[in-house]
Design a protein around this motif. Sequence first.
Motif, PDB file in Angstrom:
ATOM      1  N   TYR A 112       0.839  -1.195   0.000  1.00  9.05           N
ATOM      2  CA  TYR A 112       0.000   0.000   0.000  1.00  9.05           C
ATOM      3  C   TYR A 112       0.875   1.247   0.000  1.00  9.05           C
ATOM      4  CZ  TYR A 112      -3.434  -3.439   1.563  1.00  9.05           C
ATOM      5  OH  TYR A 112      -4.233  -4.548   1.660  1.00  9.05           O
ATOM      6  N   GLU A 113       0.501   2.219  -0.808  1.00  7.85           N
ATOM      7  CA  GLU A 113       1.196   3.504  -0.770  1.00  7.85           C
ATOM      8  C   GLU A 113       0.953   4.126   0.600  1.00  7.85           C
ATOM      9  OE1 GLU A 113       2.828   7.277  -1.288  1.00  7.85           O
ATOM     10  OE2 GLU A 113       0.697   7.030  -0.821  1.00  7.85           O
ATOM     11  N   ILE A 114       1.923   4.814   1.144  1.00 11.48           N
ATOM     12  CA  ILE A 114       1.868   5.299   2.523  1.00 11.48           C
ATOM     13  C   ILE A 114       0.610   6.131   2.793  1.00 11.48           C
ATOM     14  CG2 ILE A 114       3.372   7.258   1.920  1.00 11.48           C
ATOM     15  CD1 ILE A 114       3.149   5.443   5.345  1.00 11.48           C
ATOM     16  N   GLY A 115       0.187   6.938   1.823  1.00  8.90           N
ATOM     17  CA  GLY A 115      -1.027   7.732   2.015  1.00  8.90           C
ATOM     18  C   GLY A 115      -2.263   6.855   2.131  1.00  8.90           C
ATOM     19  N   LEU A 172       0.026  -3.194  10.749  1.00  6.76           N
ATOM     20  CA  LEU A 172       0.784  -2.303  11.630  1.00  6.76           C
ATOM     21  C   LEU A 172       1.187  -3.018  12.919  1.00  6.76           C
ATOM     22  CD1 LEU A 172       1.844   0.601  11.917  1.00  6.76           C
ATOM     23  CD2 LEU A 172      -0.305   1.185  13.064  1.00  6.76           C
ATOM     24  N   ALA A 173       0.370  -3.990  13.340  1.00 11.16           N
ATOM     25  CA  ALA A 173       0.641  -4.728  14.584  1.00 11.16           C
ATOM     26  C   ALA A 173       1.400  -6.027  14.325  1.00 11.16           C
ATOM     27  CB  ALA A 173      -0.677  -5.019  15.294  1.00 11.16           C
ATOM     28  N   LEU A 222      11.166   5.674   9.504  1.00  7.73           N
ATOM     29  CA  LEU A 222      10.008   6.573   9.523  1.00  7.73           C
ATOM     30  C   LEU A 222       8.717   5.852   9.908  1.00  7.73           C
ATOM     31  CD1 LEU A 222      10.669   8.790   6.359  1.00  7.73           C
ATOM     32  CD2 LEU A 222      10.715   9.516   8.759  1.00  7.73           C
ATOM     33  N   MET A 223       8.671   4.537   9.720  1.00  9.13           N
ATOM     34  CA  MET A 223       7.464   3.790  10.076  1.00  9.13           C
ATOM     35  C   MET A 223       7.241   3.764  11.583  1.00  9.13           C
ATOM     36  SD  MET A 223       5.783   2.857   7.413  1.00  9.13           S
ATOM     37  CE  MET A 223       4.701   1.574   8.058  1.00  9.13           C
TER      38      MET A 223
END
Length: 354
Positions: free
Chosen positions: A64-67, A84-85, A97-98
């Motif tokens: 997925y693109e960050i946006g 994310l988890a 940066l993540m």
Amino acid sequence: MTIQDLKNKNLLLFEAISGSRAFGLATETSDTDIRGVYYLPKKDFFGLNYIPQISNETNDITYYEIGRFVELLQKNNPNILEVLASPEDCILYTHPLMDLLKSEDFLSKLCKDTFAGYAVSQIKKAKGLHKKILNPIDKERKSILDFCFILDGQGSVSLKKWLSEHGKVQEKCGLTAIDHTKGMFALFYDDSQTLGYKGIIQHEEANQVSVSSVPKDKRPEAYLFSNLDAYSTYCKDYREYWKWVEERNEDRYNVNQTHGQNYDSKNMMHTIRLLQSCEQIFRNHSLQIRVNNRDELLDIKAGNWSYEAIVEKAENLIESIEHHHSLSLLPESPDLEKTTKILVQIREQLYGKS
């Protein structure tokens, strides 16, 4: 742009093993799913070539693109929150940066709708599948004639039976509607076929019976009831059933047939897992996707639970979710201003401040 392009151009921000291997539910036959996050080159992001998502042909690998990733996090999308988890031992690569994206900035009461709401839809889907497996529909499609009945004393007989017993055919029949009734018709018969009767139906795919012009001096042979509502329901069920047959995963269907519980056991395993994750979010205000009840969930997947037991467990979990949701101190929804600022900060670091 392809997945290989992302890697060749060093555009990846995050990459992790996901799905059953991340949940701790992998077996010998489990696939390896990969999920990740990337950013577009500056000219593509600011230009007209924005690409929100890139997948391989089987969707086993998706980035997925960050946006887009942050947008879905803000909506409390279960799949994205689970990425994310990701457990530490499943993370293949993460850009510094993540670290700015933290689960606690996104978890909110919206999870009741996105996690539990989706799970409830799967339970309803499972009920539909349960019905389809237990009530197969013959490939030979019924016509509206199968939903027509002739009044007979205090009861009725099927039209087809009545025609057969009286040596008549539907093509020589004529119907006239009876005022102030629904689905009721007077039935006339023209053995000579000189009166121009249209028959009860003009073709097998007809959606309603035909009415004819009948001379006033003719007396009806019988009175017919056409159950259009039942026929309409049958047509809907027929379409849905045979669409399901055409699209179903045969391997999974055969597994479900083998264990004999008449539900999609793999899907129901993940439904229960999703409900347990939702309960955990409101109990602990956190999301840990590695399960601690592997044996129980794999037991469900193996079809060792009855359909009724699965539904009962799901209903108990939903009741618990409602309770803990009412007590939860989580915000109603993520702080969009705060999380959008984090996204902007990430982009500024990637592209440089203008």
